[in-house]
Design a protein around this motif. Structure first.
Motif, mmCIF file in Angstrom:
data_model
loop_
_atom_site.group_PDB
_atom_site.id
_atom_site.type_symbol
_atom_site.label_atom_id
_atom_site.label_comp_id
_atom_site.label_asym_id
_atom_site.label_seq_id
_atom_site.Cartn_x
_atom_site.Cartn_y
_atom_site.Cartn_z
ATOM 1 N N PHE A 1 -1.583 7.619 1.500
ATOM 2 C CA PHE A 1 -1.587 7.073 0.140
ATOM 3 C C PHE A 1 -2.984 6.776 -0.404
ATOM 4 C CE2 PHE A 1 2.655 5.988 1.807
ATOM 5 C CZ PHE A 1 3.402 6.731 0.906
ATOM 6 N N ARG A 2 -4.004 7.414 0.138
ATOM 7 C CA ARG A 2 -5.333 7.306 -0.473
ATOM 8 C C ARG A 2 -5.311 7.944 -1.847
ATOM 9 N NH1 ARG A 2 -9.561 6.357 3.272
ATOM 10 N NH2 ARG A 2 -11.105 6.877 1.701
ATOM 11 N N GLN A 3 -6.105 7.388 -2.752
ATOM 12 C CA GLN A 3 -6.181 7.975 -4.086
ATOM 13 C C GLN A 3 -6.742 9.391 -3.993
ATOM 14 O OE1 GLN A 3 -7.547 5.561 -7.568
ATOM 15 N NE2 GLN A 3 -9.239 6.989 -7.555
ATOM 16 N N LYS A 4 -6.017 10.340 -4.603
ATOM 17 C CA LYS A 4 -6.459 11.727 -4.535
ATOM 18 C C LYS A 4 -7.513 11.973 -5.600
ATOM 19 C CE LYS A 4 -2.838 12.671 -1.762
ATOM 20 N NZ LYS A 4 -2.368 11.277 -1.744
ATOM 21 N N MET B 1 0.822 -1.212 0.000
ATOM 22 C CA MET B 1 0.000 0.000 0.000
ATOM 23 C C MET B 1 0.856 1.261 0.000
ATOM 24 S SD MET B 1 -3.257 -0.836 2.411
ATOM 25 C CE MET B 1 -2.554 -1.579 3.856
ATOM 26 N N TRP B 2 2.032 1.137 0.607
ATOM 27 C CA TRP B 2 2.950 2.298 0.719
ATOM 28 C C TRP B 2 3.295 2.796 -0.694
ATOM 29 C CZ3 TRP B 2 5.543 3.786 5.480
ATOM 30 C CH2 TRP B 2 6.430 4.861 5.320
ATOM 31 N N GLY B 3 3.048 4.063 -0.899
ATOM 32 C CA GLY B 3 3.383 4.633 -2.204
ATOM 33 C C GLY B 3 2.346 4.334 -3.268
ATOM 34 N N GLY B 4 1.279 3.612 -2.903
ATOM 35 C CA GLY B 4 0.257 3.277 -3.880
ATOM 36 C C GLY B 4 -0.797 4.360 -4.001
ATOM 37 N N SER B 5 -1.835 4.007 -4.709
ATOM 38 C CA SER B 5 -2.960 4.920 -4.866
ATOM 39 C C SER B 5 -4.194 4.137 -4.440
ATOM 40 C CB SER B 5 -3.047 5.346 -6.336
ATOM 41 O OG SER B 5 -4.157 6.165 -6.543
ATOM 42 N N ILE B 6 -4.536 4.261 -3.148
ATOM 43 C CA ILE B 6 -5.479 3.333 -2.538
ATOM 44 C C ILE B 6 -6.925 3.750 -2.799
ATOM 45 C CG2 ILE B 6 -6.261 2.303 -0.371
ATOM 46 C CD1 ILE B 6 -3.408 2.873 0.719
ATOM 47 N N ARG B 7 -7.683 2.836 -3.391
ATOM 48 C CA ARG B 7 -9.124 3.059 -3.560
ATOM 49 C C ARG B 7 -9.850 2.281 -2.472
ATOM 50 N NH1 ARG B 7 -10.735 0.666 -8.921
ATOM 51 N NH2 ARG B 7 -8.679 -0.290 -8.770
ATOM 52 N N MET B 8 -10.669 2.968 -1.693
ATOM 53 C CA MET B 8 -11.311 2.293 -0.565
ATOM 54 C C MET B 8 -12.669 1.692 -0.989
ATOM 55 S SD MET B 8 -10.068 1.506 2.218
ATOM 56 C CE MET B 8 -8.844 2.610 2.913
#
Lengths: 619, 360
Positions: free
Chosen positions: B71-74, A335-342
C-alpha cells in the motif's frame, strides 16, 4: 484594560518576551529548548555508562560516579527530557487541534514550565555541589535515606519542584480539553492526540500526588530526621516502593499515551485514510490509562508480597496487552488499503510498530510473576523498558517534532537529513537493546558498574555499546538538521503535509491568537472533511470580533525562582542551620509573588476587529 | 517477504532464536540452562511465553510487511484518495478475543507456578530433617546461618543436591536480592522484620554463581557469591566438620601462627568470627581457605588476599572494612609483612574435607 499590542524588537526584548510569555506556542518552544537540552545531558550520561561497560572490569569511571550517572540518566530522561518534550507537543498541538485560542489557564501554563525548569536545574546543580544522587532513579529506601552527601537531597527537592510543574501542566490540559473545544468538536470527533493527551492529563492528576507524598516523606526522613522508611525505628521501607510505583507505573503511560495518539494522527495523515476503529482506539486509550493504575506492584514481584498479590498483579498486567494489541492492529489496518507516503514522521511511526511490539512482548513475559523471579532487576528489564520508552516515546518525539516543526517554526526539517538521522538511530537502538534481553537471562543484573570476565557477558555488552554509538550519531545528525533548517529559514505553507486535523487550517507559525475566527467542526478530521466536502477552508463558527488575550507575566518565573532558592536552603540547613535563612527567603519570594498575583488586577487586553482585518489581509 | 521466501525466513529466525536461547552464557550463571527446580520451572514458563509471543509476532509482522509493501503510494497516483473505512466489527472482535485466549493460556501456568514457588513449607515426611538456612544480605557480602545446626558461614553456601533447601532471607542494612540464576529465581532481602522465604533445589553437583540483584551501593556489582551443591553424604560430612571445628588449633607454619596473633591484636576478631558466632558483624571466616573467591570476586590466592587486606577500598568501594583498622585512604593499614602473615593464617583455615572441588 489595555488595548494596545506592540511588537518590540532586539535580543533582550525577545528574551524578556520568552521569560514572561503565556502563549502556549512559545511555551512549547521553551519546553523544547529545555527538554532538548536535558535530553542531550541524559544522552551523554548514557554514553558514559555504555563506555564503562564496553569490556569487563573496566576502570573508565569509578563506582560512585557510575551510580550517579545511572541515577541521573534515568531521572533526567524521564522527568527532564521525556516529560517536557511531551509537553512541547501537547502545547503546540492540543489547543490548535480543538480550535481554541489558548489553553484554559495561560498563567498556569507558564508557571508549570518554570517550575519544571527550575526543578531540573536544581537537580543538575548537584553535579557541581559535591555529587549527584546515587540511589537509582527509583531511590529505594533505605539506600536512598542512608546515602551520604547531598545527592539524594537534590533528587528530592528537584523532583518535588519539577513534579509540581508537571501536575499544574496536566490540570491545565485537562480543563482546556474539556472546556475549550470549538463548536462541533464533540468528544468523539477529537483527534487521537488530543484524546490521549486528555487521558494522560487524568493520569498526571492522579499519579503525581503519590510521588509528591513519597518525596515529602523522604524529605522529612533525610532533612528533618523523621523515620518513615527506617525499619530499625519502626518505619517501613516497602511503603516507598508502593508510593513510588503507584506514581511510577502510570508515569510510563503518561509518557507513551500521547505518542500513541500522535502515531494515530500521523498514520492516518500519511495513509490518507481515517483511523480504523476510531472508537475502539479511544476506548483502548482510556482502558490502558485505567489499567495503568492497577498494576504497580508488578515492579515488586520479588519484594515478597506473597503469591496471592503476585498472581493478581500478574493477571492485571497481562490484561494491558489486550487494548495495546487492539491499537497495534488498528494502526496496521489504517494503513491497509491506504496510500502510504513514507515521510520522516511516518518513517519513525512505521519503525515504532515492530519496536514497541517487541517491548510489549517483553512486558507480557515480565508480567508472568513466577518468570519475573528470573527477569527482575536484570538487563532483561533494562531491555524491555528501553524498547518501550525509546521505541515508543523517543521515536514518537522524533516523529512529532518533525511533524509539527512547520507548525511551530514555519520551516520544514530536511527530509533527506531526517532519513539520514533515522537509520543509524534505528539500527543502533536494536543493536543496543535487543541483546540486553539475553544479557539479563545470562545472569547480568542491572545497575552493574562492572561485570566479571569469563562469565559469558563480554560480547553482549560490547555489541550493546557499539549500538549506543550509532544512536548518538543519529541524534547528532538530527541536531545538525535542526540547525541547518533554522539557518536556511525557508517558509512553508500552513498545511505542508496535506493533513487532516484543525491545526493545519491556520498559517505556520500561527498568529499569537491562533484562530481569527473560531472554526466550526463538522466531523472527525475536521480539515479533511472541509477538503473533501467544502472549499478546503474551515467555516467560521462566529462573526469576526474583538479577541481577548491574557497579559504576559514575570510572576511565574519569580515564584519558581523562589522555590529554587528555598530548595538550596532546605538541603543545606542539615549542615548549618543558618541556611534556613535561604529557605525562608526563597519561600518569601514565592509567597510574595503569589500575593502580588492575587491582589493585582490583570484583565488582559483586546485585539480589535479592525486590526484583525488588517492582519488577515497581509497573510 | 512474500510466499515461501518469507515463510522460510521466519522459520529460520525462529529456529536460530531457539538455538540462541537454549545454549548461551556461562552454564554456572545462565538462567537459560536451568540446573535446579526453580530455574527449571521458570524456564518452562519462559519458553511458553516465547512461543506465544513468536506466534503473535509472526502474525503482526506478516500484516506489517504486507501493508508496507502493498500500500505504498504509487508514482503518478498522488491524487488517489483511498476509501475511508470506519472499522470492522468482526476484525476488531477477533483481535480482542484471540489475545485474551492467548493470555489465559499463559496466565494459568503463571498463577500455578507462582504459588508453587512460594510454597516453602517442607513436605510432611521430610519436616524433621529439612534444611533451613537464614540468609542475611549485607553491603557487600552474604551471611548464612544453618538453623539448628550451629553452622555459620559467609559467601560460599553449601547445599546438598536432590532436595529442597529452605531459605529465610533478610538484610542487615539496605535491600539486597539473592539470585542464583541457574538454580532458581531471585528474592529480595529486606531489612527489618520483612522476612522472605524461598527454596533452592539443585539437581546436580556444581559451583553456581550467585549475584546480588537489588541496587545496594557502590559495590553492588561486586556482591558475588557461590552456591556449592554437593551430594547429600558430602553435605552431611561438611556440616559435621564445620560443627566440630577447633578454633584454638595452632597453625602449622610459623608465619600463620604469627598471623593468628596479629588477627587478634589488630582487632580483626572484633568483626570477624572463626567458628560459630552469631555476634559477628563481618563475614564469618571459618572456612576461608576453601572459599572459591576472595571477597566474591578475586581469585583465591595470597597475592590477592594481601591486596584486599591492604587496600579494601580499591577492591570493593564503599565496603564496611575500609578504615576499620586504623587506616586512612592514604596510608597502608597493614605492613606488607603483617598482611602476609594474616594471609597465611586465613588461607590455612580449611576445617572441612569437603571443598568446592568436590562439587565439580
Amino acid at each position: 484594560m489595555s488595548t494596545a499590542y506592540a511588537q518590540k524588537n532586539g535580543f533582550f526584548a525577545g528574551l524578556w518576551d520568552y521569560l514572561t510569555t503565556v502563549d502556549h506556542k512559545k511555551i512549547a518552544i521553551l519546553y523544547l529548548i529545555a527538554g532538548g537540552f536535558f535530553f542531550l545531558v541524559g544522552g551523554i550520561e548514557a554514553m558514559l555508562i555504555r563506555i564503562q561497560l564496553i569490556q569487563p572490569d573496566n576502570e573508565f569511571v569509578s563506582a560512585g560516579l557510575y551510580n550517579q550517572l545511572l541515577t541521573m540518566h534515568g531521572t533526567t530522561m524521564i522527568f527532564l527530557a521525556a516529560m517536557p518534550l511531551i509537553f512541547t507537543l501537547m502545547n503546540i498541538a492540543v489547543p490548535l487541534q480543538i480550535g481554541a485560542r489558548d489553553v484554559a489557564f495561560p498563567f498556569l501554563n507558564s508557571l508549570g514550565f518554570w517550575l519544571f525548569f527550575f526543578g531540573g536545574v536544581l537537580l543538575n546543580c548537584s553535579w557541581f555541589m559535591g555529587g549527584a544522587p546515587d540511589a537509582g532513579w527509583t531511590a529505594y529506601a533505605p539506600l536512598s535515606t542512608t546515602s551520604p552527601g547531598h545527592g539524594v537531597d537534590f533528587y528530592v527537592m528537584g523532583l518535588q519542584i519539577s513534579g509540581a510543574g508537571t501536575l499544574i501542566g496536566g490540570i491545565n490540559f485537562l480543563v482546556t480539553i474539556i472546556n475549550m473545544r470549538a463548536p462541533g468538536m464533540t468528544y468523539m470527533r477529537m483527534p487521537l492526540f488530543t484524546w490521549s493527551s486528555l487521558v494522560t492529563s487524568v493520569l498526571i492528576l492522579f499519579a503525581f500526588p503519590a510521588l509528591t507524598v513519597g518525596l515529602f516523606l523522604m524529605m522529612f526522613d533525610r532533612l528533618f530526621g523523621a523515620n518513615f522508611f527506617d525499619p530499625s525505628m519502626g518505619g517501613n521501607h516497602v511503603i516507598w516502593e508502593h508510593l513510588f510505583w503507584i506514581f511510577g507505573h502510570p508515569e510510563v503511560y503518561i509518557l507513551v499515551l500521547p505518542l500513541f495518539g500522535l502515531f494515530s494522527d500521523i498514520i492516518s495523515t500519511f495513509s490518507k485514510k481515517r483511523l480504523f476503529g476510531y472508537s475502539a482506539m479511544v476506548f483502548a486509550t482510556v482502558l490502558i490509562g485505567f489499567l495503568g493504575f492497577m498494576v504497580w506492584a508488578h515492579h515488586m514481584f520479588t519484594t515478597g508480597l506473597g503469591p496471592v498479590a503476585n498472581s493478581i498483579f500478574a493477571i492485571a498486567t497481562m490484561a494491558i496487552a489486550v487494548p495495546t494489541g487492539i491499537k497495534i492492529f488498528n494502526w496496521l489496518f489504517t494503513m491497509w488499503g491506504g496510500s502510504i507516503r513514507m515521510t520522516v514522521p511516518m518513517l519513525w511511526t512505521v519503525a515504532f510498530i515492530p519496536s514497541f511490539t517487541l517491548g510489549g512482548f517483553g512486558g507480557v513475559m515480565l508480567a508472568a510473576a513466577a518468570a519475573d523471579y528470573q527477569y527482575h532487576d536484570t538487563y532483561f528489564v533494562v531491555a524491555h523498558f528501553h524498547y518501550v520508552i525509546v521505541g515508543g516515546v523517543v521515536f514518537g518525539l522524533f516523529a512529532g517534532l518533525t511533524y509539527w516543526w512547520p507548525k511551530m517554526f514555519g520551516t520544514m526539517l530536511n527530509e533527506k537529513m531526517g532519513k539520514l538521522a533515522f537509520w543509524p538511530f534505528f539500527v543502533g537502538f536494536h543493536l543496543t537493546f535487543f541483546i540486553q534481553h539475553f544479557l539479563g537471562l545470562m545472569g547480568m543484573p542491572r545497575r552493574y558498574w562492572k561485570f566479571q570476565p569469563d562469565q559469558g557477558l563480554e560480547i553482549g555488552n560490547l555489541v550493546s555499546t557499539l549500538g549506543a554509538f550509532l544512536m548518538a550519531i543519529g541524534t547528532i545528525i538530527f541536531l545538525i538538521n535542526v540547525v541547518m533548517t533554522t539557518m536556511k529559514g525557508e517558509k512553508v505553507s500552513g498545511d505542508p503535509w496535506d493533513a487532516r486535523t484543525l491545526e493545519w487550517s491556520i498559517p505556520s507559525p500561527p498568529p499569537f491568537y491562533n484562530f481569527t475566527q473560531t472554526p466550526l467542526v463538522r466531523g472527525l478530521d475536521a480539515l479533511w472533511v472541509e477538503k473533501r466536502h467544502g472549499n478546503g477552508k474551515m467555516t467560521p463558527a462566529e462573526p469576526l470580533g474583538d479577541i481577548h488575550m491574557p497579559n504576559n507575566s514575570f510572576i511565574p518565573f519569580m515564584m519558581s525562582l523562589g522555590l529554587f532558592i528555598a530548595g538550596f536552603g532546605f538541603i543545606y540547613q542539615v549542615d548549618d542551620s543558618s541556611f534556613l535563612i535561604l529557605a525562608i527567603a526563597g519561600m518569601a519570594i514565592t509567597l510574595l509573588s503569589m500575593f502580588v498575583r492575587s491582589v493585582k488586577d490583570d484583565l488582559g487586553y483586546h485585539i480589535h476587529k479592525e486590526d484583525l482585518e488588517k492582519g488577515a489581509g497581509s497573510e | 517477504m512474500k510466499g515461501w521466501m518469507g515463510k522460510s525466513r521466519i522459520l529460520l529466525l525462529f529456529s536460530s532464536l531457539m538455538l540462541f536461547l537454549a545454549g548461551c552464557g556461562d552454564p554456572q550463571l545462565s538462567a537459560l540452562q536451568p540446573k535446579g527446580e526453580g530455574a527449571d520451572v521458570i524456564y518452562d514458563l519462559m519458553m511458553l511465553s516465547v512461543i506465544i509471543m513468536v506466534f503473535v509476532g509472526v502474525v503482526v509482522m506478516a500484516i506489517y510487511f504486507f501493508v508496507l509493501i502493498r500500500f505504498r503510494q504509487k508514482k503518478d497516483h498522488e491524487d488517489y484518495i483511498p476509501k475511508q473505512v470506519e472499522g470492522n466489527k468482526f476484525l476488531e472482535l477477533l483481535w480482542t478475543v484471540v489475545p485474551i485466549i492467548l493470555l489465559v493460556v499463559l496466565a494459568v501456568p503463571t498463577v500455578q507456578k507462582t504459588f508453587m514457588l512460594a510454597d516453602t513449607t517442607p513436605a510432611e515426611d521430610k519436616k524433621e530433617d529439612a534444611i533451613t538456612i537464614e540468609v542475611t544480605g549485607k553491603q557487600y557480602w552474604w551471611h548464612y546461618n544453618y538453623k539448628g545446626q550451629e553452622v555459620q558461614t559467609s559467601q560460599d553456601l553449601y547445599i546438598p543436591t536432590g532436595e529442597r533447601v529452605y531459605l529465610k532471607l533478610t538484610a542487615g542494612d539496605v535491600i539486597h536480592s539473592f539470585w542464583v540464576p541457574s538454580v532458581s529465581g531471585k528474592m529480595d532481602t529486606n531489612p527489618g522484620k520483612n522476612e522472605n522465604e524461598m527454596f533452592l533445589h539443585a539437581y546436580e553437583e556444581g559451583v553456581y554463581y550467585g549475584k546480588c540483584a537489588e541496587f545496594c551501593g557502590p559495590s553492588h556489582s561486586l556482591m558475588d557469591f557461590k552456591v556449592i551443591a554437593v551430594s547429600p553424604e558430602e553435605f552431611d560430612q561438611w556440616a559435621e566438620d564445620m560443627k566440630n571445628v577447633n578454633t584454638d588449633a595452632t597453625p602449622e607454619s610459623q608465619s600463620a601462627q604469627e598471623g593468628k596473633e596479629l588477627f587478634k591484636n589488630k582487632n580483626c576478631i572484633a568483626c570477624h568470627a572463626i567458628g560459630s558466632s552469631p555476634a559477628a558483624v563481618g563475614p564469618n571466616l571459618t572456612a576461608f581457605g576453601d572459599r572459591v573467591q576472595i571477597a566474591g570476586i578475586l581469585d583465591n590466592n595470597k597475592e590477592n588476599l594481601i591486596q584486599w587486606l591492604q587496600h579494601p577500598e580499591e577492591v570493593k568501594p564503599g565496603n564496611k572494612m575500609t578504615g576499620k583498622y586504623g587506616n586512612t585512604e592514604a596510608e597502608v593499614p597493614l605492613t606488607d609483612d603483617e598482611a602476609s602473615k594474616i594471609a597465611d593464617y586465613l588461607l590455612q583455615l580449611k576445617p572441612s574435607e569437603i571443598t568446592p572441588e568436590d562439587a565439580q
